[in-house]
Design an enzyme around this catalytic site. Sequence first.
Site, PDB file in Angstrom:
ATOM      1  N   LYS A 299       8.241  43.468  29.092  1.00 47.84           N
ATOM      2  CA  LYS A 299       8.089  42.437  28.054  1.00 47.84           C
ATOM      3  C   LYS A 299       8.305  43.051  26.666  1.00 47.84           C
ATOM      4  O   LYS A 299       9.163  43.912  26.507  1.00 47.84           O
ATOM      5  CB  LYS A 299       6.746  41.720  28.211  1.00 47.84           C
TER       6      LYS A 299
ATOM      7  N   HIS B 178      12.040  33.305  33.394  1.00 48.59           N
ATOM      8  CA  HIS B 178      10.619  33.651  33.278  1.00 48.59           C
ATOM      9  C   HIS B 178       9.892  32.538  32.532  1.00 48.59           C
ATOM     10  O   HIS B 178      10.434  31.931  31.608  1.00 48.59           O
ATOM     11  CB  HIS B 178      10.450  34.982  32.542  1.00 48.59           C
TER      12      HIS B 178
ATOM     13  N   GLU C 175       6.316  33.217  40.495  1.00 46.11           N
ATOM     14  CA  GLU C 175       5.277  33.561  39.525  1.00 46.11           C
ATOM     15  C   GLU C 175       4.521  32.299  39.119  1.00 46.11           C
ATOM     16  O   GLU C 175       4.971  31.560  38.237  1.00 46.11           O
ATOM     17  CB  GLU C 175       5.897  34.199  38.280  1.00 46.11           C
TER      18      GLU C 175
ATOM     19  N   GLY D  79      -0.520  37.144  33.363  1.00 42.69           N
ATOM     20  CA  GLY D  79      -1.250  37.725  32.245  1.00 42.69           C
ATOM     21  C   GLY D  79      -2.657  37.194  32.074  1.00 42.69           C
ATOM     22  O   GLY D  79      -3.299  37.416  31.051  1.00 42.69           O
TER      23      GLY D  79
END
Length: 255
Positions: free
Chosen positions: A11, A95, A167, A173
Site C-alpha cells: 500500500k 482493490h 477480500e 485493515g
Amino acid sequence: MRHPLVMGNWKLNGSRHMVNELVANLRKELTGVAGCDVAIAPPEMYIDLAKRAAAGSHIMLGAQNVDLNLSGAFTGETSAEMLKDIGAQYIIIGHSERRTYHKESDELIAKKFAVLKEQGLTPVLCIGETEAENEAGKTEEVCARQIDAVLKTQGAAAFEGAVIAYEPVWAIGTGKSATPAQAQAVHKFIRDHIAKADAKIAEQVIIQYGGSVNASNAAELFAQPDIDGALVGGASLKADAFAVIVKAAEAAKQA
C-alpha cells in the site's frame, strides 16, 4: 495441484531504506522455501529498487494498480508496458480501496484486466463485499457480479493464469477476519461460478484470501481446500510475520 501464492500489498508505505531492509530480511526469512510462490507489491516508485534488492531470490515483483492506456497524455498514470518493462508481473486491480476512494467500477476493472492479459502480465483481481452487503446476505451476489464483469466480456479463458483475491471489505485493515469456514464457502462459490463457464480453468485458477491475514490465522485458512494463498496487507511490512504466512501456505499445500 494449484501452487499457492502469497503476495504482499505494501500500500502507501515505503522508503529507500525500508525497501532495502525489508527485502533483505525477507530473503533471510524465506531461505529454503520452495513450495509457495512469493510476490511483493511496493509503491510504484520503489519497484525497481525492490527488484534489485530481490535479485537472485525467488521473490517476484508486483504493482498495486495500472492504467488502461499504454502511453500518451495521461498525467500521473502508469501503464502495463511500463510495469512490464520495470519487472513487475503480478498486478493488483479492483482493490476495495481503489473501488471506494477512486470510484473504480466493475467495468473499468474488467478493462484493466484485459490490458494486463494482453501485455502478458498476471492480473490479481480483488473482489469482495462490504459489511452491509455481507449482513444483507449479498456476498455471493456481489462476488458473482464482480467476476462476471470479466467473464461476460472476455470469457472464462481470460482467467487462465490469472489470480483472484477474495477480500471481504469489512475485514481489510480492521483486525477482523472471516472464519476459515466462511472464507472457504465463498472461495468454493467463486470456483463453482467460474466452473459454470469452464470447469478446467476454474480448477486451475488461484484464489487468494485477503483481509487481516496474519501469522496466527494463516495456517487454519490455508488448510481449506479452495484457499490457495493470501493477499497480505499490514503483515507484509514485517519480514518475520510475512514469512510465517508464506511457510504456512507451503506446509498446508504440501500436506
